[in-house]
Design a protein around this motif. Structure first.
Motif, PDB file in Angstrom:
ATOM      1  N   CYS A 253      29.294  39.255  41.136  1.00  0.00           N
ATOM      2  CA  CYS A 253      28.182  40.016  41.546  1.00  0.00           C
ATOM      3  C   CYS A 253      27.793  41.306  40.682  1.00  0.00           C
ATOM      4  CB  CYS A 253      27.871  40.427  43.055  1.00  0.00           C
ATOM      5  SG  CYS A 253      29.067  41.818  43.403  1.00  0.00           S
ATOM      6  N   GLY A 254      26.910  41.847  40.761  1.00  0.00           N
ATOM      7  CA  GLY A 254      26.945  43.136  39.999  1.00  0.00           C
ATOM      8  C   GLY A 254      25.283  43.748  40.078  1.00  0.00           C
ATOM      9  N   TYR A 255      25.123  44.892  39.407  1.00  0.00           N
ATOM     10  CA  TYR A 255      23.769  45.512  39.424  1.00  0.00           C
ATOM     11  C   TYR A 255      23.194  45.710  38.037  1.00  0.00           C
ATOM     12  CZ  TYR A 255      20.802  49.373  41.507  1.00  0.00           C
ATOM     13  OH  TYR A 255      19.997  50.202  41.804  1.00  0.00           O
ATOM     14  N   THR A 256      23.270  44.631  37.198  1.00  0.00           N
ATOM     15  CA  THR A 256      22.852  44.644  35.880  1.00  0.00           C
ATOM     16  C   THR A 256      22.108  43.617  35.507  1.00  0.00           C
ATOM     17  OG1 THR A 256      24.895  43.592  34.740  1.00  0.00           O
ATOM     18  CG2 THR A 256      25.172  45.990  35.238  1.00  0.00           C
ATOM     19  N   GLY A 257      22.105  42.359  36.204  1.00  0.00           N
ATOM     20  CA  GLY A 257      21.313  41.210  35.740  1.00  0.00           C
ATOM     21  C   GLY A 257      22.198  40.427  35.065  1.00  0.00           C
ATOM     22  N   GLU A 258      23.446  40.645  34.502  1.00  0.00           N
ATOM     23  CA  GLU A 258      24.309  40.003  33.751  1.00  0.00           C
ATOM     24  C   GLU A 258      25.583  39.302  34.516  1.00  0.00           C
ATOM     25  OE1 GLU A 258      23.998  39.190  30.799  1.00  0.00           O
ATOM     26  OE2 GLU A 258      22.595  40.631  30.404  1.00  0.00           O
ATOM     27  N   ASP A 259      26.067  38.279  34.132  1.00  0.00           N
ATOM     28  CA  ASP A 259      27.305  37.755  34.797  1.00  0.00           C
ATOM     29  C   ASP A 259      28.362  38.907  34.844  1.00  0.00           C
ATOM     30  OD1 ASP A 259      29.329  36.078  35.832  1.00  0.00           O
ATOM     31  OD2 ASP A 259      29.839  35.092  34.074  1.00  0.00           O
ATOM     32  N   GLY A 260      29.028  38.896  35.838  1.00  0.00           N
ATOM     33  CA  GLY A 260      30.012  39.771  36.041  1.00  0.00           C
ATOM     34  C   GLY A 260      30.639  40.027  37.439  1.00  0.00           C
ATOM     35  N   VAL A 261      31.355  40.842  37.490  1.00  0.00           N
ATOM     36  CA  VAL A 261      32.337  40.877  38.872  1.00  0.00           C
ATOM     37  C   VAL A 261      32.336  42.389  39.514  1.00  0.00           C
ATOM     38  CG1 VAL A 261      33.625  38.834  38.559  1.00  0.00           C
ATOM     39  CG2 VAL A 261      34.451  41.227  37.813  1.00  0.00           C
ATOM     40  N   GLU A 262      32.651  42.483  40.749  1.00  0.00           N
ATOM     41  CA  GLU A 262      32.906  43.811  41.151  1.00  0.00           C
ATOM     42  C   GLU A 262      34.392  43.537  41.906  1.00  0.00           C
ATOM     43  OE1 GLU A 262      29.991  45.143  43.878  1.00  0.00           O
ATOM     44  OE2 GLU A 262      28.584  45.657  42.244  1.00  0.00           O
ATOM     45  N   ILE A 263      35.388  44.489  41.472  1.00  0.00           N
ATOM     46  CA  ILE A 263      36.650  44.064  41.950  1.00  0.00           C
ATOM     47  C   ILE A 263      36.967  45.285  42.737  1.00  0.00           C
ATOM     48  CG2 ILE A 263      39.186  43.845  41.185  1.00  0.00           C
ATOM     49  CD1 ILE A 263      37.862  43.436  38.432  1.00  0.00           C
ATOM     50  N   SER A 264      37.328  44.909  44.282  1.00  0.00           N
ATOM     51  CA  SER A 264      37.799  45.933  45.036  1.00  0.00           C
ATOM     52  C   SER A 264      39.386  46.018  44.880  1.00  0.00           C
ATOM     53  CB  SER A 264      37.614  45.538  46.200  1.00  0.00           C
ATOM     54  OG  SER A 264      37.938  46.607  47.501  1.00  0.00           O
ATOM     55  N   VAL A 265      39.730  47.115  44.538  1.00  0.00           N
ATOM     56  CA  VAL A 265      41.211  47.068  43.760  1.00  0.00           C
ATOM     57  C   VAL A 265      41.973  48.374  44.859  1.00  0.00           C
ATOM     58  CG1 VAL A 265      40.498  48.681  41.958  1.00  0.00           C
ATOM     59  CG2 VAL A 265      42.880  47.726  42.274  1.00  0.00           C
ATOM     60  N   PRO A 266      43.252  48.103  45.456  1.00  0.00           N
ATOM     61  CA  PRO A 266      43.909  49.290  45.927  1.00  0.00           C
ATOM     62  C   PRO A 266      44.077  50.533  45.136  1.00  0.00           C
ATOM     63  CG  PRO A 266      45.017  47.156  46.182  1.00  0.00           C
ATOM     64  CD  PRO A 266      44.040  46.967  45.464  1.00  0.00           C
ATOM     65  N   ALA A 267      43.556  51.737  45.663  1.00  0.00           N
ATOM     66  CA  ALA A 267      43.460  53.000  44.838  1.00  0.00           C
ATOM     67  C   ALA A 267      44.493  53.084  43.892  1.00  0.00           C
ATOM     68  CB  ALA A 267      43.216  54.027  45.832  1.00  0.00           C
ATOM     69  N   ALA A 268      45.775  52.694  44.497  1.00  0.00           N
ATOM     70  CA  ALA A 268      46.892  53.014  43.528  1.00  0.00           C
ATOM     71  C   ALA A 268      46.972  52.378  42.141  1.00  0.00           C
ATOM     72  CB  ALA A 268      48.197  52.779  44.212  1.00  0.00           C
ATOM     73  N   GLY A 269      46.349  51.143  42.225  1.00  0.00           N
ATOM     74  CA  GLY A 269      46.404  50.273  41.042  1.00  0.00           C
ATOM     75  C   GLY A 269      45.141  50.328  40.122  1.00  0.00           C
ATOM     76  N   ALA A 270      43.921  51.157  40.601  1.00  0.00           N
ATOM     77  CA  ALA A 270      42.929  51.374  39.894  1.00  0.00           C
ATOM     78  C   ALA A 270      42.914  51.657  38.391  1.00  0.00           C
ATOM     79  CB  ALA A 270      41.952  52.258  40.444  1.00  0.00           C
ATOM     80  N   VAL A 271      43.765  52.692  38.080  1.00  0.00           N
ATOM     81  CA  VAL A 271      44.002  53.173  36.681  1.00  0.00           C
ATOM     82  C   VAL A 271      44.602  52.073  35.986  1.00  0.00           C
ATOM     83  CG1 VAL A 271      45.056  55.101  35.140  1.00  0.00           C
ATOM     84  CG2 VAL A 271      43.840  55.629  37.146  1.00  0.00           C
ATOM     85  N   HIS A 272      45.674  51.478  36.490  1.00  0.00           N
ATOM     86  CA  HIS A 272      46.430  50.368  35.668  1.00  0.00           C
ATOM     87  C   HIS A 272      45.461  49.274  35.476  1.00  0.00           C
ATOM     88  CE1 HIS A 272      49.386  47.343  34.738  1.00  0.00           C
ATOM     89  NE2 HIS A 272      48.622  46.614  35.652  1.00  0.00           N
ATOM     90  N   LEU A 273      44.612  48.907  36.228  1.00  0.00           N
ATOM     91  CA  LEU A 273      43.511  47.863  36.141  1.00  0.00           C
ATOM     92  C   LEU A 273      42.458  48.029  34.988  1.00  0.00           C
ATOM     93  CD1 LEU A 273      42.414  45.104  36.711  1.00  0.00           C
ATOM     94  CD2 LEU A 273      41.389  45.934  38.833  1.00  0.00           C
ATOM     95  N   ALA A 274      41.789  49.351  35.239  1.00  0.00           N
ATOM     96  CA  ALA A 274      41.108  49.930  34.279  1.00  0.00           C
ATOM     97  C   ALA A 274      41.525  49.847  32.894  1.00  0.00           C
ATOM     98  CB  ALA A 274      40.616  51.051  34.725  1.00  0.00           C
ATOM     99  N   THR A 275      42.956  50.402  32.745  1.00  0.00           N
ATOM    100  CA  THR A 275      43.506  50.631  31.505  1.00  0.00           C
ATOM    101  C   THR A 275      43.582  49.084  30.828  1.00  0.00           C
ATOM    102  OG1 THR A 275      44.578  52.589  32.102  1.00  0.00           O
ATOM    103  CG2 THR A 275      45.570  51.427  30.322  1.00  0.00           C
ATOM    104  N   ALA A 276      44.159  48.078  31.717  1.00  0.00           N
ATOM    105  CA  ALA A 276      44.370  46.829  31.228  1.00  0.00           C
ATOM    106  C   ALA A 276      42.959  45.906  30.638  1.00  0.00           C
ATOM    107  CB  ALA A 276      44.951  45.784  32.313  1.00  0.00           C
ATOM    108  N   LEU A 277      41.857  46.143  31.307  1.00  0.00           N
ATOM    109  CA  LEU A 277      40.514  45.686  31.077  1.00  0.00           C
ATOM    110  C   LEU A 277      40.125  46.383  29.543  1.00  0.00           C
ATOM    111  CD1 LEU A 277      38.765  45.807  34.591  1.00  0.00           C
ATOM    112  CD2 LEU A 277      39.383  43.600  33.127  1.00  0.00           C
ATOM    113  N   LEU A 278      40.462  47.438  29.467  1.00  0.00           N
ATOM    114  CA  LEU A 278      39.671  48.156  28.439  1.00  0.00           C
ATOM    115  C   LEU A 278      40.899  47.662  27.171  1.00  0.00           C
ATOM    116  CD1 LEU A 278      38.987  52.174  29.114  1.00  0.00           C
ATOM    117  CD2 LEU A 278      37.336  50.194  28.274  1.00  0.00           C
ATOM    118  N   GLU A 279      42.089  47.405  27.143  1.00  0.00           N
ATOM    119  CA  GLU A 279      42.976  46.858  26.251  1.00  0.00           C
ATOM    120  C   GLU A 279      42.062  45.729  25.249  1.00  0.00           C
ATOM    121  OE1 GLU A 279      46.376  45.824  27.629  1.00  0.00           O
ATOM    122  OE2 GLU A 279      47.014  47.963  27.791  1.00  0.00           O
TER     123      GLU A 279
END
Length: 403
Positions: free
Chosen positions: A223-249
């Protein structure tokens, strides 16, 4: 979904659809604002932070607002939406609780299917918009707006207590997970590299719990709020930076902030709570009749049904419409006039469309002026200019559905 900003003229974009009371440059109030688990991450990546609905969030990064917007349309962008209220409704009477508050048919949702719905009051007004997912883990997962956090939480908690006092089996838990939105045509391709699940089997408005780039216990919702395909990921707070960093790679991914999020949702014809819909707007007036479940309409058993259901068959006095114009961009509160120069309505959200290179807006006009193609005028900076009622979305949506 929600209200926001007007502070960044010096950044080259003015989000006048946003409320200046809810979003402003950081100052002495910085220490009292809530921070998402990605706050330091945003600063390290050049995020320009603003106060939004009691939170410190990035309005944009080093790229211009237009570049960020277009990157989302052509590739994909990562948004931090951890300020949203995430709740878990448990117990055998969880559907009864939710259906006592919203207009949608929650009982008909298949396991891991979600729907956009509306909290309404007895006068038929919209208290908030929200997404409700019927998880296969035996609870409802609910995401609603940060600007309505206290109101929504009180509404749900009061109903929980009421039902518990009647001996019903129901409970509520506020989740402290971060929430990341990866949006754009290459979002699924980017995410697939970090999950074992086949994302081709996860269509729009469905959800699954999975490990994402090594972070376990993530709920991924298409789902999302842009009209594009995409996802919303509910992630445990302790893993948020790791996940964001991995995606940005992945070079496909860039960070995006509130500015791009607002113009993207407006191009997609999506409402901003507090601007385009509020407690004085009914779902029918807001062109959101499709959120009313068929069974719920027949039973008339949701708050405000006695006001809302008759509106489905008759003409409402006003309707939310899309508008397009050349010249100066339309902004929230711009008057809408008929061709005789009489004021007939008001713009609720507006901005230049980076995708269309035209000005787009939403607003309310009397029913007789709501037909697409109707020529009107808008007043911008005390000057009148031509506008035309236009179908929404302004830019075609690209949600992923199984056909």
């Amino acid at each position: 979904m929600q209200r926001a900003v007007s502070v960044v003229a010096r950044l080259g974009f003015r989000l006048q659809a946003f409320s200046p009371d809810l979003c402003r440059p950081l100052s002495f109030t910085q220490d009292v604002l809530r921070r998402t688990p990605l706050y330091d991450f945003h600063l390290a990546h050049g995020g320009k932070m603003v106060a939004f609905a009691g939170w410190s969030l990035p309005v944009q990064y080093q790229d211009s607002h237009t570049d960020s917007h277009l990157h989302t349309r052509q590739h994909c962008s990562l948004f931090d939406v951890s300020h949203m209220l995430q709740t878990k409704i448990c117990g055998s009477d969880r559907v009864k609780l939710m259906e006592s508050l919203v207009v949608g048919d929650i009982a008909e949702l298949r396991p891991n299917q979600g729907t956009l719905s509306l909290f309404t009051n007895e006068a038929g007004g919209i208290l908030d918009d929200l997404i409700v997912t019927n998880t296969s883990e035996g609870h409802l997962y609910v995401v609603s707006n940060a600007g309505c956090w206290e109101k929504d939480l009180a509404l749900m908690q009061d109903k929980v207590r009421e039902l518990q006092n009647q001996g019903r089996d129901v409970g509520l838990e506020v989740l402290d997970n971060a929430l990341l939105a990866l949006q754009g045509p290459t979002a699924a391709q980017v995410l697939q590299a970090g999950v074992a699940d086949d994302l081709r089997k996860l269509p729009f408005m469905t959800s699954a719990v999975m490990e994402v780039f090594g972070v376990s216990g993530c709920r991924v919702t298409r789902c999302g709020y842009t009209g594009e395909d995409g996802v919303e990921i509910s992630v445990p707070a302790a893993g948020a930076v790791h996940l964001a960093t991995a995606l940005l790679e992945n070079p496909e991914v860039k960070l995006a902030g509130l500015a791009a999020r607002d113009s993207l949702r407006l191009e997609a014809g999506l409402c901003l709570y507090g601007n385009d819909i509020d407690e004085h707007t009914t779902p029918v007036e807001g062109s959101l009749s499709w959120t009313l479940g068929k069974r719920r309409r027949a039973a008339m058993d949701f708050p405000g049904a006695k006001v809302i259901v008759p509106q489905l068959k008759g003409k409402v006095q006003r309707r939310r419409v899309g508008l397009m114009c050349e010249g100066a961009p339309m902004r929230a509160h711009s008057p809408i006039l008929n061709m005789e120069g009489t004021m007939i309505g008001t713009v609720t959200s507006g901005c230049p469309s980076p995708s269309l290179k035209k000005n787009v807006a939403m607003g309310y006009v009397p029913f007789e002026y709501s037909r697409p193609g109707t020529k009107l005028m808008v007043e911008v900076r005390r000057k009148q200019q031509m506008a035309v009622v236009s179908k929404m979305p302004f830019v075609p949506t690209n949600y992923y559905t199984l056909k």
